[in-house]
Design a protein around this motif. Structure first.
Motif, short mmCIF file in Angstrom:
data_model
loop_
_atom_site.label_atom_id
_atom_site.label_comp_id
_atom_site.label_asym_id
_atom_site.label_seq_id
_atom_site.Cartn_x
_atom_site.Cartn_y
_atom_site.Cartn_z
N HIS A 87 -15.24 6.15 -2.88
CA HIS A 87 -16.36 4.65 -1.67
C HIS A 87 -15.99 4.93 -0.24
O HIS A 87 -16.04 5.87 0.32
CB HIS A 87 -16.33 3.44 -2.21
N CYS A 88 -14.51 4.39 -0.17
CA CYS A 88 -13.60 4.35 1.45
C CYS A 88 -15.06 4.06 1.62
O CYS A 88 -15.30 4.45 3.00
CB CYS A 88 -13.38 5.34 1.68
N GLU B 123 -8.40 3.47 10.04
CA GLU B 123 -7.74 4.02 8.29
C GLU B 123 -7.97 5.76 8.39
O GLU B 123 -7.09 6.20 7.02
CB GLU B 123 -8.35 2.72 7.62
N VAL B 124 -9.00 5.85 8.10
CA VAL B 124 -9.30 7.52 7.85
C VAL B 124 -8.26 8.64 8.33
O VAL B 124 -7.27 9.13 7.45
CB VAL B 124 -10.65 8.42 9.35
N HIS C 251 -7.54 -0.01 -10.79
CA HIS C 251 -8.89 -0.52 -10.54
C HIS C 251 -8.73 -0.42 -9.45
O HIS C 251 -10.10 0.44 -8.18
CB HIS C 251 -9.57 -1.15 -11.29
N ALA C 252 -8.20 -0.93 -8.29
CA ALA C 252 -8.43 -1.39 -6.82
C ALA C 252 -7.47 -2.21 -6.43
O ALA C 252 -6.14 -2.77 -7.45
CB ALA C 252 -9.76 -2.22 -7.11
N ALA C 253 -6.96 -2.25 -5.26
CA ALA C 253 -6.02 -3.02 -5.30
C ALA C 253 -6.16 -4.71 -4.84
O ALA C 253 -5.22 -5.29 -4.88
CB ALA C 253 -6.00 -2.91 -3.44
N TYR C 254 -7.50 -5.12 -5.26
CA TYR C 254 -7.85 -6.65 -5.62
C TYR C 254 -7.70 -6.82 -6.50
O TYR C 254 -8.35 -7.89 -6.93
CB TYR C 254 -9.09 -7.24 -4.53
N VAL D 54 -7.21 -3.08 3.82
CA VAL D 54 -7.61 -2.00 2.41
C VAL D 54 -6.63 -1.17 2.30
O VAL D 54 -5.25 -1.20 1.90
CB VAL D 54 -8.72 -2.21 1.22
N VAL D 55 -6.56 -0.82 3.08
CA VAL D 55 -5.47 0.81 3.40
C VAL D 55 -4.89 0.62 4.17
O VAL D 55 -4.18 1.34 4.00
CB VAL D 55 -7.43 2.19 4.26
N GLU D 56 -5.05 -0.09 5.17
CA GLU D 56 -3.14 -0.78 5.58
C GLU D 56 -2.26 -1.82 5.06
O GLU D 56 -1.22 -0.94 4.99
CB GLU D 56 -4.07 -1.66 7.04
N TYR D 57 -2.94 -2.08 3.93
CA TYR D 57 -2.35 -2.27 2.95
C TYR D 57 -1.47 -1.50 1.55
O TYR D 57 -0.42 -1.46 1.42
CB TYR D 57 -2.83 -3.20 1.67
#
Ligand SMILES: [Zn+2]
Length: 409
Positions: free
Chosen positions: A222-223, A230-231, A158-161, A204-207
């Protein structure tokens, strides 16, 4: 001309060689549109909770209603979604939800092309992670047993969180091993980004980069809240993006995904509607128009995203984002015959000033009402606006019964 599932020949004078002829007088033929992010069964919650803040929307309305979704409800919701897509010119979509075996049943009957993922949420609990992996494996086996080239398995963390790093890495490996797409929500809202940064000390992307979860099999929905660096990271890793302008605007995610920078970084960007609870349709014509307008308004620049590029995002670029640009996304000999036909004999598509304005007409003026024929893999799913694979009256009746129970439970 279509032979078996493929486009066999393009040109004039082929009429006499065909067994079945579809009259294209006054019609525009397009490659079928590609919706790279949706939650199909959420059609059941269309219009149920609007004009709310995201957290209230989720906690007070969507999650409690979703708790009552049975497999049969998901099947009927998916069938409704399939009917809507066929009638609005979408032939391929990427889905993430639960009860996906039932979604597969609906897609199989409807005849659409789909990538189906089970939405994994482990909330950093090892036991739950194991159970979610098991459900993913079961979907993988089930879709394989269907033996359909139209219905493909995908991973759906679903997501990193909501998923532990262990799960995100397991998913990456499973995708690699089984040649599958790894579909995930990334940096959808400002609050998500801020909360994530507070908790993890990185964005988030760094993680995702730091834990080694990024790959060229990842399709990130999304992004919206990503920095230029990050892009660049996403581009370097070969990650694709599913851009959902209508959902982002409706839920006030804030800002807009930095599309021009993503194009510059070579990222494959597709368009998505997101679920019908946050859109509220699966209409890719509307999504194309809103996409072009959003970026023009955001950058104060009418040239930032033109009609041709926008149409590409909904067709060939969407195919690239899903890794199937050799099979679908354009009208070329040898590709799968996923085609739609639009009737130009309606007021909204008149006058047409010439070949050079047709693409503008398609992006800024066309609507699902113009779509009168939809073909997937050479099979006619709708002709003259008559659905061939779905009994719409029956579906509408079932859906209205289920919706009543869901909302009043
Ligand atoms: Zn979503």
């Amino acid at each position: 001309m279509i032979k078996d599932e493929k486009i066999a020949e393009i040109g004039k004078g082929l009429k006499n060689q065909a067994d079945v002829v579809i009259d294209g007088t006054g019609e525009i033929v397009l490659p079928g549109l590609i919706n790279t992010h949706t939650h199909l069964s959420m059609t059941l919650l269309r219009g149920y909770a609007d004009d709310m803040r995201l957290q209230d929307w989720l906690q007070k309305k969507i999650w409690p209603a979703e708790a009552g979704l049975t497999p049969e409800a998901c099947y009927q919701g998916a069938l409704l979604g399939c009917a809507e897509m066929i009638m609005s010119g979408t032939t391929t979509f990427m889905d993430m939800y639960f009860n996906m075996e039932e979604v597969a049943r609906a897609v199989n009957e409807a005849g659409l092309r789909a990538f189906l993922s089970y939405g994994i949420i482990d909330l950093f609990d090892a036991a739950k992670a194991k159970a979610e992996q098991e459900k993913t494996r079961r979907l993988f086996e089930h879709l394989r047993s269907l033996g359909s080239s139209r219905i493909r398995f995908a991973l759906g963390p679903h997501a990193a969180y909501t998923c532990s790093p262990e799960t995100l890495l397991w998913v990456k490996e499973f995708a690699e091993k089984n040649d599958a797409i790894n579909h995930i929500h990334v940096a959808e809202t400002r609050k998500e980004q801020a909360d994530f940064q507070k908790q993890h000390g990185v964005r988030v992307v760094e993680y995702l980069d730091k834990i080694g979860a990024l790959s060229n099999r990842m399709l990130a929905a999304h992004c919206v809240w990503v920095t230029k660096s990050e892009v660049a990271t996403l581009g370097k890793a070969g990650v694709s993006v599913a851009h959902c302008p209508v959902s982002n605007m409706k839920l006030a995610s804030g800002g807009a995904a930095p599309l021009p920078e993503m194009f510059e970084a070579g990222i494959a960007v597709g368009l998505g509607t997101d679920g019908a609870a946050s859109n509220n349709t699966l209409d890719m014509f509307e999504t194309m128009k809103v996409c072009a307008l959003l970026h023009k308004a955001q950058r104060w620049d009418a040239t930032v995203l033109n009609a041709q590029k926008t149409l590409d995002l909904a067709t060939i670029e969407g195919a690239r984002a899903l890794g199937v640009q050799k099979e679908i996304g354009s009208i070329e000999v040898g590709k799968n015959a996923d085609l739609i036909m639009l009737d130009t004999r309606l007021p909204n598509l008149n006058p047409i000033h010439g070949k050079e304005t047709v693409v503008s007409d398609l992006v800024y003026s066309a609507s699902p009402a113009n779509v009168d024929t939809t073909i997937v893999d050479g099979r006619v799913l709708m002709v003259n606006r008559q659905l061939k694979t779905i009994n719409l009256d029956e579906t509408l009746l079932s859906v209205s019964k289920i919706a009543k129970q869901l909302v009043h439970a």
